[in-house]
Design an enzyme around this catalytic site. Structure first.
Site, PDB file in Angstrom:
ATOM      1  N   TYR A   1       2.508  15.350  17.010  1.00  0.00           N
ATOM      2  CA  TYR A   1       1.823  16.122  15.968  1.00  0.00           C
ATOM      3  C   TYR A   1       1.944  15.381  14.635  1.00  0.00           C
ATOM      4  O   TYR A   1       3.016  14.899  14.279  1.00  0.00           O
ATOM      5  CB  TYR A   1       2.446  17.516  15.822  1.00  0.00           C
ATOM      6  CG  TYR A   1       1.886  18.286  14.639  1.00  0.00           C
ATOM      7  CD1 TYR A   1       0.759  19.075  14.770  1.00  0.00           C
ATOM      8  CD2 TYR A   1       2.496  18.197  13.377  1.00  0.00           C
ATOM      9  CE1 TYR A   1       0.240  19.767  13.684  1.00  0.00           C
ATOM     10  CE2 TYR A   1       1.978  18.874  12.288  1.00  0.00           C
ATOM     11  CZ  TYR A   1       0.844  19.659  12.453  1.00  0.00           C
ATOM     12  OH  TYR A   1       0.323  20.331  11.374  1.00  0.00           O
TER      13      TYR A   1
ATOM     14  N   GLU B   1      -4.720  17.904   9.990  1.00  0.00           N
ATOM     15  CA  GLU B   1      -3.773  17.690  11.077  1.00  0.00           C
ATOM     16  C   GLU B   1      -4.434  17.021  12.277  1.00  0.00           C
ATOM     17  O   GLU B   1      -5.633  17.191  12.520  1.00  0.00           O
ATOM     18  CB  GLU B   1      -3.104  19.001  11.511  1.00  0.00           C
ATOM     19  CG  GLU B   1      -4.017  20.048  12.091  1.00  0.00           C
ATOM     20  CD  GLU B   1      -3.244  21.297  12.518  1.00  0.00           C
ATOM     21  OE1 GLU B   1      -2.067  21.466  12.129  1.00  0.00           O
ATOM     22  OE2 GLU B   1      -3.829  22.110  13.260  1.00  0.00           O
TER      23      GLU B   1
END
Length: 390
Positions: free
Chosen positions: A109, A197
């Protein structure tokens, strides 16, 4: 402002990040050509909507069968996608993304937001990619590593090394991850993002060729107050993905956000609107919207606000809470009277007025003798009356 996944991939590509090849179609007629352009093989097919839960809803599929892909794409375009984020009505799919399926070894991530407490952007990375970062934070907050970024200097080399070390990446993989993280930070800082993101950033398996880092899913949110500086970002706006009532409100300079309750709120001032929603909850009700008509509201604007509130079938009552300053109470009273005549009040309306020209406004409402309208002495009284009426 949100953008679709395919638009996020385009932004990453332009910023120099390694992103797998992809095609976007707006009808099932383009499936065969898209498969040919990609080169066939096993593909991932993803509906492009501003809602989560696509996989569980059946709007993300993996297949190497062209007929099966075409059948699923036809279904996606024909049937609204219903997930935990869309409500029972679902959302219509306007575009579908096709891309080569990636053989994944590890998932990571990478994300970036504004840290309001420290007053600067922060980059977050985690080895636990592919799942909601909120879930990781709740279960294992130590798994999220953060680096705070100077808004003018950007990501420094030593910070990039720390982030790659935290992900356990070295050599060429660290260099590739640096490109991905650098591209994300570049977009965030240059385009006035509120969130950016990549989830997941992946390390591919070495199947006959070197393993490499790729960004295979991304999300960007942009600050609405800064889009005037970025016409390229504004051009990505998809009105079809927005709530029609919210779009209608924006056209009339009204701040409106639809909620799940059944008590409509018409208020002037964002703080007062928040307090109004709180006091409705306090007395057992549930607000159906946030609606700030602003300080310089006109009669026409206020009438339009009523139309927007009452267009929501869930609304079983309305609380009008006006503290007259720039927006005078008699203007709101005039709008109430016109709205009652033009569209009719089929649900109870409780009105609390205070401030500039309040006596004149109360006299106007009394003279109008609107049966569905109830006057309140103060905000607590108004909240109790509208909750009881609903």
């Amino acid at each position: 402002m949100n953008v679709h996944e395919y638009q996020a991939r385009q932004l990453l590509l332009q910023a120099g990040a390694p992103v797998p090849k992809f095609e976007v179609i707006d009808s099932a007629d383009g499936v065969k050509q898209a498969i040919k352009a990609i080169g066939g093989g096993k593909l991932v097919v993803k509906a492009q909507v501003h809602a989560g839960g696509r996989g569980k809803a059946g709007y993300v599929i993996l297949s190497d069968n062209a007929d099966e892909i075409e059948k699923n794409v036809k279904r996606m375009f024909a049937e609204p996608m219903v997930s935990y984020q869309t409500g029972p009505a679902g959302v219509k799919v306007q575009k579908v993304l096709l891309a080569p399926a990636v053989d994944i070894d590890k998932e990571y991530y990478v994300g970036m937001v504004i840290d309001r407490a420290k007053g600067c952007p922060v980059i977050m990375v985690s080895k636990e990619g592919g799942v909601e970062i909120e879930e990781v934070n709740a279960r294992n907050p130590e798994a999220i590593i953060k680096e705070w970024i100077h808004p003018h200097l950007g990501v420094q080399p030593y910070q990039m090394r720390r982030l790659c070390d935290a992900l356990g990446l070295t050599g060429d993989h660290a260099k590739q991850a640096t490109k991905v993280i650098g591209a994300l930070a570049k977009i965030f800082l240059e385009k006035d993002c509120s969130l950016a993101e990549i989830n997941p950033m992946v390390l591919t398996k070495a199947n006959g060729h070197p393993a490499e880092i790729q960004a295979i899913d991304a999300k960007f949110n942009f600050d609405d107050n800064a889009t005037f500086r970025h016409p390229d970002v504004t051009a990505m706006f998809d009105a079809a993905e927005e709530n029609p009532a919210e779009m209608r409100a924006k056209e009339h300079n009204l701040s409106y956000i639809a909620l799940d309750g059944n008590i409509g709120c018409l208020v002037n001032g964002a703080g007062l609107a928040m307090a109004t929603m709180d006091i409705i909850k306090l007395h057992g009700g549930s607000p159906a919207n946030f609606l700030d008509v602003g300080g310089s509201v006109t009669k026409d604007g206020a009438v339009e606000a009523f139309k927007i509130i009452l267009s929501d079938e869930k609304v079983k009552g309305v609380l009008v809470n006006i503290f007259g300053g720039i927006a005078k109470c008699d203007v709101i009273a005039d709008a109430l009277i016109h709205a009652a005549k033009e569209i009719g009040f089929k649900v109870p309306v409780v009105v609390r007025l205070e401030g500039t020209n309040v006596e004149k406004a109360r006299a106007m409402l009394k003279e109008a003798n609107l049966s569905a309208l109830t006057a309140a002495d103060d905000l607590t009284d108004a909240a109790k009356k509208v909750c009881a009426a609903v």
